[in-house]
Design a protein around this motif. Sequence first.
Motif, PDB file in Angstrom:
ATOM      1  N   GLU A 140       0.815  -1.213   0.000  1.00  0.00           N
ATOM      2  CA  GLU A 140       0.000   0.000   0.000  1.00  0.00           C
ATOM      3  C   GLU A 140       0.853   1.270   0.000  1.00  0.00           C
ATOM      4  OE1 GLU A 140      -3.354   0.728  -0.207  1.00  0.00           O
ATOM      5  OE2 GLU A 140      -3.375  -1.344  -0.937  1.00  0.00           O
ATOM      6  N   LYS A 141       2.101   1.170   0.383  1.00  0.00           N
ATOM      7  CA  LYS A 141       2.988   2.337   0.443  1.00  0.00           C
ATOM      8  C   LYS A 141       3.663   2.610  -0.902  1.00  0.00           C
ATOM      9  CE  LYS A 141       4.273   0.794   5.110  1.00  0.00           C
ATOM     10  NZ  LYS A 141       5.405   0.265   5.924  1.00  0.00           N
ATOM     11  N   THR A 142       3.442   1.755  -1.912  1.00  0.00           N
ATOM     12  CA  THR A 142       4.209   1.823  -3.154  1.00  0.00           C
ATOM     13  C   THR A 142       3.311   1.883  -4.388  1.00  0.00           C
ATOM     14  OG1 THR A 142       4.277  -0.571  -3.571  1.00  0.00           O
ATOM     15  CG2 THR A 142       5.889   0.309  -2.010  1.00  0.00           C
ATOM     16  N   SER A 143       3.956   2.087  -5.534  1.00  0.00           N
ATOM     17  CA  SER A 143       3.241   2.064  -6.811  1.00  0.00           C
ATOM     18  C   SER A 143       2.874   0.647  -7.226  1.00  0.00           C
ATOM     19  CB  SER A 143       4.118   2.683  -7.902  1.00  0.00           C
ATOM     20  OG  SER A 143       5.336   1.957  -8.041  1.00  0.00           O
ATOM     21  N   PHE A 144       3.448  -0.350  -6.563  1.00  0.00           N
ATOM     22  CA  PHE A 144       3.179  -1.746  -6.914  1.00  0.00           C
ATOM     23  C   PHE A 144       1.715  -2.119  -6.684  1.00  0.00           C
ATOM     24  CE2 PHE A 144       3.882  -6.461  -5.887  1.00  0.00           C
ATOM     25  CZ  PHE A 144       3.902  -6.820  -7.226  1.00  0.00           C
ATOM     26  N   LYS A 145       1.026  -1.369  -5.834  1.00  0.00           N
ATOM     27  CA  LYS A 145      -0.386  -1.679  -5.554  1.00  0.00           C
ATOM     28  C   LYS A 145      -1.251  -1.553  -6.797  1.00  0.00           C
ATOM     29  CE  LYS A 145      -1.518   3.020  -3.962  1.00  0.00           C
ATOM     30  NZ  LYS A 145      -1.972   3.838  -2.816  1.00  0.00           N
ATOM     31  N   GLU A 146      -0.769  -0.834  -7.817  1.00  0.00           N
ATOM     32  CA  GLU A 146      -1.530  -0.706  -9.060  1.00  0.00           C
ATOM     33  C   GLU A 146      -1.421  -1.965  -9.916  1.00  0.00           C
ATOM     34  OE1 GLU A 146      -3.463   1.850  -9.379  1.00  0.00           O
ATOM     35  OE2 GLU A 146      -2.646   2.695  -7.524  1.00  0.00           O
ATOM     36  N   ALA A 147      -0.344  -2.740  -9.713  1.00  0.00           N
ATOM     37  CA  ALA A 147      -0.117  -3.936 -10.525  1.00  0.00           C
ATOM     38  C   ALA A 147      -0.611  -5.204  -9.845  1.00  0.00           C
ATOM     39  CB  ALA A 147       1.370  -4.078 -10.858  1.00  0.00           C
ATOM     40  N   LEU A 148      -0.436  -5.294  -8.519  1.00  0.00           N
ATOM     41  CA  LEU A 148      -0.859  -6.486  -7.783  1.00  0.00           C
ATOM     42  C   LEU A 148      -2.306  -6.302  -7.335  1.00  0.00           C
ATOM     43  CD1 LEU A 148       0.460  -9.192  -6.741  1.00  0.00           C
ATOM     44  CD2 LEU A 148       0.547  -8.074  -4.518  1.00  0.00           C
ATOM     45  N   LYS A 149      -3.196  -7.067  -7.906  1.00  0.00           N
ATOM     46  CA  LYS A 149      -4.632  -6.837  -7.713  1.00  0.00           C
ATOM     47  C   LYS A 149      -5.186  -7.436  -6.422  1.00  0.00           C
ATOM     48  CE  LYS A 149      -4.841  -4.562 -11.495  1.00  0.00           C
ATOM     49  NZ  LYS A 149      -4.839  -3.074 -11.406  1.00  0.00           N
ATOM     50  N   ASP A 150      -4.513  -8.462  -5.881  1.00  0.00           N
ATOM     51  CA  ASP A 150      -5.098  -9.128  -4.724  1.00  0.00           C
ATOM     52  C   ASP A 150      -4.033  -9.994  -4.061  1.00  0.00           C
ATOM     53  OD1 ASP A 150      -6.993  -9.961  -2.920  1.00  0.00           O
ATOM     54  OD2 ASP A 150      -7.899 -11.447  -4.244  1.00  0.00           O
ATOM     55  N   ILE A 151      -4.228 -10.273  -2.773  1.00  0.00           N
ATOM     56  CA  ILE A 151      -3.419 -11.256  -2.060  1.00  0.00           C
ATOM     57  C   ILE A 151      -4.378 -12.335  -1.581  1.00  0.00           C
ATOM     58  CG2 ILE A 151      -1.846 -11.683  -0.131  1.00  0.00           C
ATOM     59  CD1 ILE A 151      -1.104  -8.708  -0.236  1.00  0.00           C
ATOM     60  N   GLN A 152      -4.279 -13.502  -2.165  1.00  0.00           N
ATOM     61  CA  GLN A 152      -5.223 -14.576  -1.890  1.00  0.00           C
ATOM     62  C   GLN A 152      -4.633 -15.576  -0.902  1.00  0.00           C
ATOM     63  OE1 GLN A 152      -6.495 -16.335  -5.602  1.00  0.00           O
ATOM     64  NE2 GLN A 152      -7.179 -14.384  -6.453  1.00  0.00           N
ATOM     65  N   ILE A 153      -5.427 -15.941   0.100  1.00  0.00           N
ATOM     66  CA  ILE A 153      -5.041 -16.990   1.030  1.00  0.00           C
ATOM     67  C   ILE A 153      -5.745 -18.272   0.599  1.00  0.00           C
ATOM     68  CG2 ILE A 153      -5.146 -17.784   3.422  1.00  0.00           C
ATOM     69  CD1 ILE A 153      -5.005 -14.871   4.295  1.00  0.00           C
ATOM     70  N   TRP A 154      -4.963 -19.287   0.312  1.00  0.00           N
ATOM     71  CA  TRP A 154      -5.507 -20.540  -0.201  1.00  0.00           C
ATOM     72  C   TRP A 154      -5.433 -21.645   0.853  1.00  0.00           C
ATOM     73  CZ3 TRP A 154      -3.576 -21.702  -5.881  1.00  0.00           C
ATOM     74  CH2 TRP A 154      -4.104 -20.742  -6.755  1.00  0.00           C
ATOM     75  N   PRO A 155      -6.560 -22.121   1.372  1.00  0.00           N
ATOM     76  CA  PRO A 155      -6.558 -23.349   2.169  1.00  0.00           C
ATOM     77  C   PRO A 155      -6.526 -24.535   1.199  1.00  0.00           C
ATOM     78  CG  PRO A 155      -8.747 -22.383   2.134  1.00  0.00           C
ATOM     79  CD  PRO A 155      -7.873 -21.478   1.323  1.00  0.00           C
ATOM     80  N   CYS A 156      -5.449 -25.292   1.192  1.00  0.00           N
ATOM     81  CA  CYS A 156      -5.232 -26.282   0.136  1.00  0.00           C
ATOM     82  C   CYS A 156      -5.363 -27.718   0.651  1.00  0.00           C
ATOM     83  CB  CYS A 156      -3.838 -26.095  -0.464  1.00  0.00           C
ATOM     84  SG  CYS A 156      -3.588 -24.449  -1.165  1.00  0.00           S
TER      85      CYS A 156
END
Length: 233
Positions: free
Chosen positions: A146-162
């Motif tokens: 959230e502090k960087t310009s990278f937030k425009e490229a990374l759309k989501d952080i998904q937690i996967w219970p596998c």
Amino acid sequence: MPSSFSIFLDIGHAYGAKAGASANGIVEQEYNLEVRNRVAGVYTARTALEHLISQFNPYVPDINGFIQPLYYKLMVNTNDEGGLNGKYSERIKKAQNFGASAYIQMHCNSGGGKYAIVGYHNYGPMKEYSERMAEIFAEIYNSEIEKTSFKEALKDIQIWPCTSHHEDIGHRNIAACLSSASIPAILIEPFFLDNKGHAEYMKTDEGINLLSRTYLRAMDKIADEFTENVGGN
């Protein structure tokens, strides 16, 4: 405040193994080795500083968040004595035999996605702790992004219970990587290296430091929360 709690930070495609995915000037194995080395370097420097200060004051202060008591030992795979370079199941078992209390496996993804994945094996007595580890990493990674310009490229952080029976092969693959763990364990796919928007930022010094800082902050919080409940080996 020494503790027997240990976190094993494992490069998914380690020494002697296949180098993993590669695209946009990033080789998965080399990239994660660089991140791991930066994490280990900061951890070692902090430990030395804490030891130095403790010679003068038995209570190590928290100075603007930069000096914090280390509750845990960081363990990493090396290229000696066989290291941890075999199958994932064998490596996790070795990490446990070496005394690891928690396990983190480092990867980078490929396939053109726009999100990050934090996966855990949703089975067994440690699944709640593994889920909490995944939540901690995702929360901290998001706060760094959230502090960087990278937030425009990374759309989501998904937690996967596998699980091994999941309909999606990606979930099944993560479950297979972590299925032999009898300690809390997660697998990190922090970005897609064949996504140009991801790669252009994450291969910069700022991007590598962001990810290194995320691993360090996450391990600090995991150890802080888990030391009493999970304990050392």
